[in-house]
Design an enzyme around this catalytic site. Structure first.
Site, PDB file in Angstrom:
ATOM      1  N   ASN A 130       0.808  -1.235   0.000  1.00 30.87           N
ATOM      2  CA  ASN A 130       0.000   0.000   0.000  1.00 30.87           C
ATOM      3  C   ASN A 130       0.837   1.281   0.000  1.00 30.87           C
ATOM      4  O   ASN A 130       0.531   2.211  -0.738  1.00 30.87           O
ATOM      5  CB  ASN A 130      -1.026   0.003   1.139  1.00 30.87           C
ATOM      6  CG  ASN A 130      -0.423  -0.053   2.502  1.00 30.87           C
ATOM      7  OD1 ASN A 130       0.675  -0.579   2.686  1.00 30.87           O
ATOM      8  ND2 ASN A 130      -1.124   0.471   3.491  1.00 30.87           N
ATOM      9  N   GLU A 228       3.262  -4.219  12.261  1.00 23.37           N
ATOM     10  CA  GLU A 228       2.306  -3.130  12.017  1.00 23.37           C
ATOM     11  C   GLU A 228       1.243  -3.740  11.118  1.00 23.37           C
ATOM     12  O   GLU A 228       1.513  -4.066   9.964  1.00 23.37           O
ATOM     13  CB  GLU A 228       3.045  -1.965  11.362  1.00 23.37           C
ATOM     14  CG  GLU A 228       2.401  -0.631  11.650  1.00 23.37           C
ATOM     15  CD  GLU A 228       1.411  -0.269  10.582  1.00 23.37           C
ATOM     16  OE1 GLU A 228       0.209  -0.618  10.767  1.00 23.37           O
ATOM     17  OE2 GLU A 228       1.805   0.324   9.579  1.00 23.37           O
ATOM     18  N   CYS A 262      -3.777   1.436   6.375  1.00 27.20           N
ATOM     19  CA  CYS A 262      -4.146   0.805   7.655  1.00 27.20           C
ATOM     20  C   CYS A 262      -4.702   1.830   8.635  1.00 27.20           C
ATOM     21  O   CYS A 262      -5.373   1.471   9.585  1.00 27.20           O
ATOM     22  CB  CYS A 262      -2.980   0.016   8.235  1.00 27.20           C
ATOM     23  SG  CYS A 262      -1.433   0.858   8.094  1.00 27.20           S
ATOM     24  N   GLU A 431       6.941   2.189  15.560  1.00 25.22           N
ATOM     25  CA  GLU A 431       7.921   2.673  14.608  1.00 25.22           C
ATOM     26  C   GLU A 431       7.989   4.189  14.739  1.00 25.22           C
ATOM     27  O   GLU A 431       7.159   4.808  15.409  1.00 25.22           O
ATOM     28  CB  GLU A 431       7.495   2.290  13.184  1.00 25.22           C
ATOM     29  CG  GLU A 431       7.397   0.790  12.992  1.00 25.22           C
ATOM     30  CD  GLU A 431       7.232   0.391  11.531  1.00 25.22           C
ATOM     31  OE1 GLU A 431       6.092   0.388  11.046  1.00 25.22           O
ATOM     32  OE2 GLU A 431       8.264   0.104  10.890  1.00 25.22           O
TER      33      GLU A 431
END
Ligand code: ADP
Length: 475
Positions: A130, A228, A262, A431
């Site tokens: 993505n 993630e 996301c 992150e």
């Protein structure tokens, strides 16, 4: 073996990329191990300078990287340009880390206690399709900065910008084999990175189902993982909010990157008393989203990434689905799906599952407690927005919603200088932000015992060596 790359806007194959084998993966890890040892021995200022030079080379290649992403992933060219600039910024931000990654001196009795942050060694990075280059940079920049080597497997469909970034790193002077990109299949190259004993940390971004598998495989070797994963984030709109602004910006909170995000706010929860007014304001905002050719500068939303993904998204909006209204999309070749607003029930699959496409559910709530309950009634907890003019409510609700990244009166999710990651099935670890390089280290604590009493110092008259003077050991 090769993978055919398809332009999502035309549906036509435009390139073939070789798939890396397990043996080639092992060879890459062995080379990375050698490169990492040399890199970690370099002076911190040298490593910082190399990363700054990498950032500069990315800056010079922004147009090229943006063009590749638009063709390979269908991202609107303006957005793709922003993404390439973001990669440069992430590298620049973490270029400071080699000289700032300091341990601590901890007060203890009987000696001196110091912590060191040693690089883990070789880091395996597995990225999704993505946001291929930005998500890659969130891992490779802090990992390299902390003294590691990186072996990265991009998603099968979208490897081009990552391959180009590895070449740019080399051109900018990073050591050979320090940052390698291996295109190939998840169950082959991806799994080998997760199970390879010399890969001491894995950063995985992708679906929750694959993330669970990665975590289970990594457990066999007690390997560090950062995950993630998916999301089904809530955009909570209270009656006291700036309703015009909330409605006008809601499409960008969910349809950016065609909803393949996301952090997409794919559940809009609206206080029941303002539901009708909110929908009236939302409809023209959805109609105004410019969906079309990724290479057209005015395009805001491109196609979905693949035919396979288009079919998955279509499955969430079958005939008879509770569609309130839709935006437009080109017809013809390419994987097009219009921005779509649903008015489903609270138990509807489209309201509960991650769609990862331009589909948003609007559901009313009764009061603050109902809104919090609805927002938290999800296995995910990645992102979300809260719209209200009441500061106390904003604080109460943001503390109660189980999510890693919330935004009050905005839809912002990611800034490279702040931590990013999810609660519950949305992931493990964080992150970005100032602490990201630490996540690519092992903390070593060393205690140096110190004698309280100094060794006795010889008096000046006894320091001159003479044949008859006794030796120090015997005094
Ligand atoms: P999606 O289903 O949306 O493609 P995935 O989570 O399967 O998302 O893919 C994300 C990344 O994980 C991709 O790079 C993919 O190749 C990789 N991947 C898929 N399966 C595995 C696996 N078994 N082990 C490691 N990586 C995998």
């Amino acid at each position: 073996m090769t993978t055919a790359l398809v332009n999502p806007a035309t549906g036509r194959t435009f390139a073939d990329v070789p798939s890396t084998s397990i043996e080639e993966t092992d060879e890459a890890v062995a080379r990375a191990l050698v490169a990492q040892r040399e890199w970690a021995r370099r002076a911190p200022a040298d490593r910082a300078a190399a990363l700054r030079s990498f950032a500069g080379a990315v800056d010079a290649a922004i147009e090229e990287l943006a063009g590749l992403e638009a063709t390979n992933s269908g991202h609107p060219i303006g957005q793709a340009r922003w993404e390439a600039g973001h990669v440069r910024d992430v590298l620049q931000y973490y270029a400071a880390a080699p000289e700032r990654l300091a341990g601590a001196q901890i007060p203890v009795a009987g000696g001196l206690d110091i912590t060191f942050h040693d690089p883990v060694g070789v880091v395996g990075v597995i990225t999704p399709w993505n946001f291929p280059m930005t998500i890659a940079s969130w891992a490779f920049a802090p990992a390299l900065a902390a003294g590691n080597a990186v072996v990265l497997k991009p998603a099968e469909w979208t490897p081009l910008t990552s391959l180009r970034l590895a070449a740019i790193a080399l051109e900018a002077g990073l050591p050979e084999h320090l940052f390698q990109v291996l295109p190939g299949l998840g169950p082959v190259v991806g799994e080998r990175l997760v199970t390879h004993p010399d890969v001491r940390k894995v950063v995985f971004t992708g679906s929750t189902a694959t993330g669970k598998r990665v975590m289970a495989l990594a457990a066999e070797q007690v390997k560090q993982v950062t995950l993630e994963l998916g999301g089904k984030s809530a955009n909570i709109v209270f009656a006291d909010s700036d309703l015009e602004r909330a409605a006008r910006t809601a499409p960008s909170g969910v349809f950016e990157n065609a909803g393949q995000d996301c952090c997409a706010r794919s559940r809009i929860l609206v206080e029941r008393s303002v539901l009708d007014r909110f929908l009236e304001l939302l409809e023209p905002a959805v109609a105004a989203v410019a969906v079309g050719d990724p290479l057209d500068e005015s395009t805001e939303m491109g196609p979905l990434v693949s035919r396979q993904h288009l079919s998955k998204v279509e499955g969430f909006v079958p005939a008879g689905a509770p569609v309130a209204f839709r935006g437009s999309a080109p017809s013809g070749d390419g994987f097009w799906f219009p921005p779509t607003v649903l008015l489903p029930s609270r138990t509807d699959r489209a309201f509960r599952e991650e769609i990862f496409g331009p589909v948003v559910s609007v559901v009313p709530f009764d009061d603050e407690a109902d809104a919090i309950g609805l927002a938290n009634d999800s296995p995910y907890g990645l992102s979300g927005s809260i719209w209200t003019r009441d500061l106390s409510r904003a604080v109460r609700v943001s503390r109660a919603v189980e999510s890693g990244n919330l935004s009050v009166n905005s839809h912002s999710s990611v800034r490279y200088s702040t931590p990013f990651g999810g609660f519950k099935h949305s992931g493990v670890g964080r992150e970005l932000g100032p602490d990201a390089p630490l996540a690519f280290t092992e903390t070593k604590n060393v205690f140096f015992a110190i004698d309280d009493a100094p060794p006795s110092t010889p008096s000046p008259s006894t320091t001159a060596p003479s044949a008859s003077a006794p030796s120090e050991e015997t005094t």
